[in-house]
Design an enzyme around this catalytic site. Sequence first.
Site, PDB file in Angstrom:
ATOM      1  N   SER A  82      21.291  -9.361 -17.514  1.00 15.17           N
ATOM      2  CA  SER A  82      19.959  -9.915 -17.276  1.00 15.17           C
ATOM      3  C   SER A  82      18.936  -8.792 -17.111  1.00 15.17           C
ATOM      4  O   SER A  82      17.760  -8.993 -17.380  1.00 15.17           O
ATOM      5  CB  SER A  82      19.977 -10.755 -15.994  1.00 15.17           C
TER       6      SER A  82
ATOM      7  N   CYS B 243      27.439  -8.738 -16.663  1.00  7.19           N
ATOM      8  CA  CYS B 243      26.674  -9.588 -15.757  1.00  7.19           C
ATOM      9  C   CYS B 243      27.596 -10.708 -15.287  1.00  7.19           C
ATOM     10  O   CYS B 243      28.053 -11.529 -16.098  1.00  7.19           O
ATOM     11  CB  CYS B 243      25.479 -10.171 -16.514  1.00  7.19           C
ATOM     12  N   ASN B 244      27.874 -10.732 -14.002  1.00  5.60           N
ATOM     13  CA  ASN B 244      28.762 -11.762 -13.453  1.00  5.60           C
ATOM     14  C   ASN B 244      28.131 -13.149 -13.580  1.00  5.60           C
ATOM     15  O   ASN B 244      28.836 -14.139 -13.796  1.00  5.60           O
ATOM     16  CB  ASN B 244      29.035 -11.480 -11.978  1.00  5.60           C
ATOM     17  N   THR B 245      26.818 -13.204 -13.453  1.00  5.41           N
ATOM     18  CA  THR B 245      26.114 -14.486 -13.489  1.00  5.41           C
ATOM     19  C   THR B 245      26.188 -15.096 -14.887  1.00  5.41           C
ATOM     20  O   THR B 245      26.533 -16.273 -15.053  1.00  5.41           O
ATOM     21  CB  THR B 245      24.647 -14.281 -13.060  1.00  5.41           C
TER      22      THR B 245
ATOM     23  N   CYS C 254      28.021  -8.451  -8.442  1.00  2.00           N
ATOM     24  CA  CYS C 254      26.824  -8.472  -9.284  1.00  2.00           C
ATOM     25  C   CYS C 254      26.586  -7.023  -9.675  1.00  2.00           C
ATOM     26  O   CYS C 254      26.608  -6.135  -8.817  1.00  2.00           O
ATOM     27  CB  CYS C 254      25.625  -9.011  -8.509  1.00  2.00           C
TER      28      CYS C 254
HETATM   29  N1  DGL Z   1      23.478  -8.364 -12.857  1.00  6.47           N
HETATM   30  C1  DGL Z   1      23.775  -9.725 -12.765  1.00  6.47           C
HETATM   31  C2  DGL Z   1      25.179 -10.013 -12.242  1.00  6.47           C
HETATM   32  O1  DGL Z   1      26.063  -9.206 -12.399  1.00  6.47           O
HETATM   33  C3  DGL Z   1      22.763 -10.755 -12.352  1.00  6.47           C
HETATM   34  C4  DGL Z   1      21.510 -10.405 -11.660  1.00  6.47           C
HETATM   35  C5  DGL Z   1      20.473 -11.490 -11.811  1.00  6.47           C
HETATM   36  O2  DGL Z   1      19.842 -11.514 -12.859  1.00  6.47           O
HETATM   37  O3  DGL Z   1      20.306 -12.304 -10.884  1.00  6.47           O
HETATM   38  O4  DGL Z   1      25.439 -11.057 -11.715  1.00  6.47           O
END
Ligand code: DGL
Length: 260
Positions: free
Chosen positions: A8, A70-72, A180
């Site tokens: 993101s 990105c985990n999300t 994250c």
């Molecule tokens: N970097 C992202 C993750 O690993 C998400 C951050 C975001 O956009 O809220 O979850």
Amino acid sequence: MKIAFFDSGIGGLSVLHHAMRVLPEEEFVFYADEDNVPYGVKTKEEVMGFVQQAFDFLVTCGVKAIVVACNTATSVAVREMRHRYDIPIIGMEPAAKKALDLDGEHRVLVAATPITVKGKKMQILIDRFDKDHLVDLLPLPRLVEFAEREEFESQAVHDYLAEELGRFKLEEYSALVLGCTHFNYFKDTMRSIMPANMHFVDGNEGTVRELIRQLKARDGLEHHEQTVDYYYSGRRVEDAKELARIDRYLKRLDMVYDIR
Ligand code: DGL
């Protein structure tokens, strides 16, 4: 062919940063969806749409694999993307299993975005591996905003982390899982708050290992001079000021790399 890293925002640089050390002869594309960050506080439908757009762009570029750093985005969209595209897609999920495997007696705190914390994938992970109910979850959405504006050590960051981490009896925990990719930048500030018994666990190494495994299986590792092309939401980053911003993030990652 190039390997894409997608996030993101600038959090995914922490995974790319590790890959650059381990794969010195590959060419990379880094795609940060700077127009739409943060993902973690948006709806799943919105995030699915953003990820779809980024994937369309990257697949059109002709990359040989996409790391969803990105985990999300992984939590919301990786399944769907794997159905749609026939290239290796490596996702990331909070390394709770790794943290439990390392200790197995003490509690584990998993910090992530609100979407990841509430997601089905997280629930499945906990049901499968947290048999002794050792895992607690902590959403830390403000860290994404702080990271995007390069605010890592301010009083506001310190106060936010002290308050959020202070809700737990940290001496009972063996690990803080960085669930994250934006959270890696705060290891020094977190370290100053966490007791000595608690250590960081993240998914960066495991993700890059899986990338290598999948590329090897397809005979897909190459030998070039290492390069990285940076994109913000589909626009090539060429402006010297923006490239200098990215460089500052990479330097910060160098600095926190060995903090355990
Ligand atoms: N970097 C992202 C993750 O690993 C998400 C951050 C975001 O956009 O809220 O979850």
